[in-house]
Write a protein that holds these residues in place. Structure first.
Motif, short mmCIF file in Angstrom:
data_model
loop_
_atom_site.label_atom_id
_atom_site.label_comp_id
_atom_site.label_asym_id
_atom_site.label_seq_id
_atom_site.Cartn_x
_atom_site.Cartn_y
_atom_site.Cartn_z
N LEU A 1 0.21 7.84 -14.68
CA LEU A 1 -0.13 8.18 -13.30
C LEU A 1 1.12 8.55 -12.51
O LEU A 1 1.15 9.56 -11.81
CB LEU A 1 -0.84 6.97 -12.65
CG LEU A 1 -1.09 7.00 -11.14
CD1 LEU A 1 -2.01 8.15 -10.75
CD2 LEU A 1 -1.72 5.68 -10.69
N LYS A 2 2.18 7.75 -12.66
CA LYS A 2 3.39 7.96 -11.87
C LYS A 2 4.27 9.07 -12.43
O LYS A 2 4.64 9.99 -11.73
CB LYS A 2 4.22 6.67 -11.83
CG LYS A 2 3.67 5.62 -10.94
CD LYS A 2 4.32 4.29 -11.18
CE LYS A 2 5.64 4.14 -10.49
NZ LYS A 2 6.06 2.72 -10.45
N GLN B 1 1.07 7.50 -5.71
CA GLN B 1 0.07 6.94 -6.62
C GLN B 1 -0.64 5.73 -6.01
O GLN B 1 -1.85 5.54 -6.21
CB GLN B 1 0.71 6.57 -7.97
CG GLN B 1 1.61 5.36 -7.99
CD GLN B 1 2.99 5.62 -7.40
OE1 GLN B 1 3.34 6.77 -7.14
NE2 GLN B 1 3.75 4.57 -7.19
N SER B 2 0.08 4.92 -5.23
CA SER B 2 -0.54 3.73 -4.62
C SER B 2 -1.56 4.14 -3.57
O SER B 2 -2.61 3.50 -3.42
CB SER B 2 0.53 2.83 -4.01
OG SER B 2 1.38 2.34 -5.03
N VAL C 1 -2.58 -3.14 -9.08
CA VAL C 1 -3.20 -2.82 -10.36
C VAL C 1 -2.64 -3.73 -11.44
O VAL C 1 -3.37 -4.30 -12.24
CB VAL C 1 -2.96 -1.34 -10.71
CG1 VAL C 1 -3.33 -1.05 -12.16
CG2 VAL C 1 -3.76 -0.44 -9.78
N ASP D 1 -0.61 -1.64 -4.00
CA ASP D 1 0.58 -1.18 -4.71
C ASP D 1 0.22 -1.07 -6.19
O ASP D 1 -0.72 -1.73 -6.65
CB ASP D 1 1.75 -2.15 -4.50
CG ASP D 1 3.10 -1.47 -4.71
OD1 ASP D 1 3.14 -0.25 -4.98
OD2 ASP D 1 4.14 -2.16 -4.62
N ASP D 2 0.95 -0.26 -6.93
CA ASP D 2 0.60 -0.09 -8.34
C ASP D 2 1.04 -1.29 -9.17
O ASP D 2 0.25 -1.86 -9.92
CB ASP D 2 1.13 1.24 -8.90
CG ASP D 2 2.61 1.45 -8.66
OD1 ASP D 2 3.22 0.62 -7.95
OD2 ASP D 2 3.17 2.44 -9.17
N TYR E 1 0.86 -6.43 -16.21
CA TYR E 1 1.61 -5.19 -16.49
C TYR E 1 1.97 -5.21 -17.98
O TYR E 1 3.03 -5.68 -18.38
CB TYR E 1 2.84 -5.12 -15.61
CG TYR E 1 3.54 -3.78 -15.69
CD1 TYR E 1 2.85 -2.60 -15.45
CD2 TYR E 1 4.89 -3.69 -16.00
CE1 TYR E 1 3.48 -1.37 -15.53
CE2 TYR E 1 5.55 -2.47 -16.07
CZ TYR E 1 4.83 -1.31 -15.84
OH TYR E 1 5.46 -0.09 -15.92
N VAL F 1 -0.42 3.30 -15.84
CA VAL F 1 0.38 3.39 -14.61
C VAL F 1 1.55 4.36 -14.83
O VAL F 1 1.88 5.16 -13.95
CB VAL F 1 0.90 1.99 -14.19
CG1 VAL F 1 1.94 2.10 -13.08
CG2 VAL F 1 -0.26 1.12 -13.71
N ALA G 1 -5.97 7.62 -10.93
CA ALA G 1 -5.99 6.72 -9.77
C ALA G 1 -7.40 6.24 -9.38
O ALA G 1 -7.59 5.04 -9.14
CB ALA G 1 -5.28 7.37 -8.57
N LEU H 1 -8.77 3.37 -11.55
CA LEU H 1 -7.98 2.15 -11.32
C LEU H 1 -8.33 1.55 -9.96
O LEU H 1 -8.45 0.33 -9.82
CB LEU H 1 -6.48 2.47 -11.39
CG LEU H 1 -5.95 2.84 -12.79
CD1 LEU H 1 -4.50 3.30 -12.71
CD2 LEU H 1 -6.08 1.67 -13.77
N ILE I 1 -4.74 5.23 -5.30
CA ILE I 1 -5.49 4.04 -5.74
C ILE I 1 -6.18 3.40 -4.54
O ILE I 1 -7.35 3.03 -4.59
CB ILE I 1 -4.54 3.03 -6.44
CG1 ILE I 1 -3.98 3.64 -7.73
CG2 ILE I 1 -5.25 1.72 -6.73
CD1 ILE I 1 -2.77 2.90 -8.27
#
Ligand SMILES: [Zn+2]
Ligand SMILES: [Zn+2]
Length: 264
Positions: free
Chosen positions: A95-96, A153-154, A243, A214-215, A84, A92, A104, A107, A157
């Protein structure tokens, strides 16, 4: 339930863009059929790091993960695309909070490649309808978050990951048992206590392997709570796919206040 009309439109647009436009790399903007060029993927910070196979924490000197040894989580493995840190942190975030759902799929596909590399036995992907195939799911958002963001978002993905690996996706494997979630400013132990019992798995999962997407994974408290619910529903094995994994120093700093004091 999935975020209303605005969310559905946003996801539909993202899928159209993903399907019809020549893709460009979400990192460098250069031409890429896949949404992330191999050079950019390999250069992601922490992409080549040695990690604890169980919780995905990168290690520099010792592969011994004291966190997993002292308090084994319900999940068996964690696959992380990279740290991260920029550029994943920026992507991320977009995206969020920028609600850029088109980020997404690239990723998810990059994460699918990591999953394949970590578990080559799952390749070639399971035959369609194979009752033994791992099921892909995602950490659900709270109803309020979902309404505000328009999409999870998760889950987006996870959708791309499942498609790339030709695995079944079931977004209802996990449900939240309460409306709110503890503040992200809590330390790892406080989060773990606050999140205990935060998820339920309504569907029996006799002996199945579940892949939870999960992101971002920071302390791991959310994924621990999710794995506990899935194992209680009968899942034989839970594998996390994230991610971005918070680098060691940050995760340790978060975790320290609650770390059991041990000697030796
Ligand atoms: Zn690139
Ligand atoms: Zn670990």
């Amino acid at each position: 339930m999935q975020g209303g009309l605005a969310g559905r439109l946003r996801r539909a647009c993202a899928r159209l863009v993903d399907a019809w436009l020549p893709a460009s790399c979400i990192v460098c903007g250069g031409a890429s059929t896949d949404g992330m060029c191999p050079e950019c993927e390999a250069a992601l910070p922490g992409h080549a790091a040695m990690r604890c196979a169980r919780c995905g924490l990168a290690w520099a000197r010792s592969p011994r993960c004291t966190e997993c040894e002292a308090d084994p989580p319900g999940f068996s493995a964690t696959v992380a695309l990279a740290d991260y840190a920029p550029p994943l942190e920026r992507l991320v975030h977009a995206l969020k909070f920028g609600r850029d759902a088109a980020l997404a799929p690239p990723l998810g596909r990059a994460l699918a490649r990591r999953l394949e590399a970590a578990f080559p036995d799952h390749a070639p992907p399971a035959a369609p309808g194979d009752p033994a195939a791992p099921i892909v799911t995602a950490i659900p958002l709270s109803v309020a978050r979902l309404a505000g963001r328009g999409f999870n978002q998760s889950l987006e993905i996870a959708r791309a990951l499942a498609r790339a690996r030709r695995l079944p996706l079931d977004h209802r494997l996990l449900a939240r048992t309460r409306a709110g979630m503890p503040a992200s400013t809590l330390h790892a132990g406080e989060r773990r206590v606050a999140l205990a019992g935060a998820f339920t798995a309504p569907r029996p999962l006799a002996a199945r392997t579940v892949i939870v997407v999960d992101d971002v994974m920071t302390t791991g408290a959310t994924l621990r709570a999710a794995a506990a619910a899935l194992r209680a529903a009968g899942a034989a094995c839970v594998i996390n796919c994230v991610v971005a994994r918070t680098p060691q120093s940050d995760a340790r700093r978060d975790a320290r206040p609650d770390r059991p004091r041990r000697t030796g």
